[in-house]
Design a protein around this motif. Structure first.
Motif, PDB file in Angstrom:
ATOM      1  N   GLU A 299       0.825  -1.209   0.000  1.00  0.00           N
ATOM      2  CA  GLU A 299       0.000   0.000   0.000  1.00  0.00           C
ATOM      3  C   GLU A 299       0.861   1.261   0.000  1.00  0.00           C
TER       4      GLU A 299
ATOM      5  N   ALA B 147      -1.864   6.753 -10.261  1.00  0.00           N
ATOM      6  CA  ALA B 147      -3.292   6.445 -10.283  1.00  0.00           C
ATOM      7  C   ALA B 147      -3.652   5.266 -11.180  1.00  0.00           C
TER       8      ALA B 147
ATOM      9  N   LYS C 269      -2.354  -5.344  -5.187  1.00  0.00           N
ATOM     10  CA  LYS C 269      -1.329  -4.314  -4.972  1.00  0.00           C
ATOM     11  C   LYS C 269       0.039  -4.945  -4.759  1.00  0.00           C
TER      12      LYS C 269
ATOM     13  N   THR D 255      -5.398   2.204  -9.651  1.00  0.00           N
ATOM     14  CA  THR D 255      -4.700   1.485  -8.585  1.00  0.00           C
ATOM     15  C   THR D 255      -5.500   1.506  -7.286  1.00  0.00           C
ATOM     16  N   THR D 256      -6.379   2.486  -7.112  1.00  0.00           N
ATOM     17  CA  THR D 256      -7.181   2.548  -5.892  1.00  0.00           C
ATOM     18  C   THR D 256      -8.229   1.446  -5.836  1.00  0.00           C
TER      19      THR D 256
END
Length: 498
Positions: A99, A105, A154, A146-147
């Motif tokens: 994380e 993005a 991830k 990516t969020t």
């Protein structure tokens, strides 16, 4: 991830002489008296108890340590004869918490980022991006946000970003910890393919030894007191009975040895407790307007029972757990707390105030740092009970002792090792004595001894009527707790055992 002045010309030679590092504000050194000599192209599995300094060594090799404001260094640590800080771009690091490694993005931009910083030609960058994503099995469009990725996705993304650098030294900190069983082998094999293609030196930290034992040349075990406990080929370090016994006593996951778990094992004949949370036709989503992750979910969370949620990465397991825990609003369907759990707070957990929620449902996030709020471990343990008006110093002290945190009470939570952070995040929730405990990957970063202590503690909680819901890929953990298993895949969940 590290990046710098130019592409790696070849495998890196690593040398350490009396090296150590102490974090600012900490009395004890995180790692100390380290003497190492790693040949270019050597593949090394770095082991040790939780808190022995494994991640610190990797951070040092990646050039992320050295500022006097951050801590104190002793001895020397060199990459091809240069200080790691002066050899940026020679090493690529996959952090223990992916994380914290994602900066852009979109998936494609994230994988390309480090290679761009190394001035790799544009056409070569995008060739590397495609190959790295294929290697780690992350089959997503380059413009995928990516969020919207799960923790396991991830982790794959962070690895792909480093593989695209093609560094001379590949540093991996628990690279398969959040992956489903198929993903573990897929990622390990991807690393091996890259090493065969590039000849890079490898240092990988992983608690589960069996995953990497057959693909490394050397096993090095750090002593928690400083220095090296064992060093040699896997066939020597992991096979000789005398050495195996020393490693097991130090908390290393030795193949063929199971940790000694105490506490009552829930019997299949034990009567099921009353439902504390009941979900009917529940649809869950990470955001209010995002896609539904799991639909038409029917499940009950019962007192005195373990419920394990399993399934592939990205299936929606964490989203389902956060919704059951009252932290996400259901997209559709019904989630109701029983009168025993809700008391005067009402039946909808999402509408409870934070002080009401923390006394009833305690949730441990997949990323421990997301729930740390204070400057010391002691304050972190006391924060939740103080907010809820239920502070009990005796209970807090007992929880700290059981989870081996007593010696860290004055430490800053953000300076702890990954395993220590995970234990602290669990302890903060236990300190508030909730009736329902929700854990997302609770055994991440744990050595065999702390794993056994955590399982023992959870067994005792289940015996005392607490409902324990865990999102996990750890088959040994599921077997040790017993209870029910909810498998989520393809947007649906089904109870496979109870």
């Amino acid at each position: 991830m590290t990046a710098a002045d130019g592409p790696s010309p070849g495998a890196v030679h690593v040398r350490a002489r009396g090296w150590g590092w102490r974090h600012a504000g900490r009395r004890a050194f995180a790692a100390r008296h380290l003497d190492l000599d790693l040949r270019p192209g050597e593949r090394v599995l770095l082991l040790g108890a939780s808190g022995a300094g494994k991640s610190t060594v990797l951070h040092g090799l990646a050039g992320l340590l050295g500022s006097h404001d951050e801590g104190e260094q002793e001895g020397e640590l060199l990459l091809d004869g240069a200080r790691p800080a002066d050899a940026r771009g020679r090493a690529g690091l996959v952090l223990q918490d992916p994380e914290t490694q994602v900066v852009l993005a979109r998936v494609g931009d994230e994988v390309a980022f480090a290679a761009e910083n190394l001035a790799v030609p544009r056409e070569e960058i995008w060739r590397r991006v495609g190959r790295a994503l294929d290697d780690v099995g992350l089959d997503l469009p380059l413009d995928h946000p990516t969020t919207a990725l799960s923790g396991g996705q991830k982790q794959r993304l962070a690895l792909a970003s480093v593989l695209a650098m093609e560094p001379g030294l590949l540093l991996l900190d628990e690279p398969t910890a959040n992956l489903d069983p198929d993903g573990v082998l897929e990622v390990r094999d991807a690393v091996v393919r890259v090493l065969e293609r590039t000849g890079a030196t490898l240092v990988v930290v992983e608690h589960r030894v069996a995953v990497w034992a057959d693909v490394v040349d050397r096993v090095i075990v750090l002593d928690a007191a400083g220095g090296i406990l064992a060093d040699g080929p896997p066939g020597t370090v992991l096979v000789q009975e005398g050495t195996r016994a020393r490693l097991a006593a130090a908390g290393v996951w030795v193949p063929g040895r199971q940790p000694d778990v105490r506490g009552p094992f829930p019997s299949a004949q034990d009567p099921a407790g009353e439902p504390l949370l009941s979900a009917r036709a529940l649809a869950v989503a990470r955001t209010r307007r995002g896609p539904v992750a799991v639909d038409d979910l029917d499940v009950q969370v019962r007192s005195g029972e373990a419920l394990s949620i399993t399934g592939p990465n990205g299936a929606g397991k964490s989203t389902a757990a956060l919704t059951l825990g009252g932290l996400l609003r259901p997209r559709a369907g019904h989630l109701e707390a029983s009168p025993t759990l809700a008391g005067t707070a009402g039946g909808d957990p999402f509408r409870w105030r934070s002080a009401q929620l923390v006394q009833r449902i305690g949730t441990v996030f997949q990323e421990p740092e997301h729930q740390f709020l204070t400057a010391t471990v002691a304050d972190e343990l006391a924060f939740g009970p103080r907010q809820a008006g239920t502070a009990d110093p005796t209970r807090i002290g007992t929880v700290a002792e059981r989870l081996r945190l007593t010696h860290l009470l004055q430490a800053n939570p953000f300076t702890l090792s990954g395993g220590e952070k995970r234990r602290l995040s669990v302890a903060t929730m236990l300190a508030t004595a909730p009736r329902v405990l929700i854990l997302d990957e609770p055994t991440f970063g744990q050595d065999a001894l702390t794993w056994a202590e955590l399982v023992t503690l959870l067994r005792e909680l289940i015996r005392d009527g607490v409902a324990v819901l865990s999102v996990t890929h750890d088959a040994d953990f599921i077997a040790a707790l017993g209870g029910a298993t909810l498998h989520i895949s393809g947007g649906a969940g089904r109870l496979v055992s109870r």
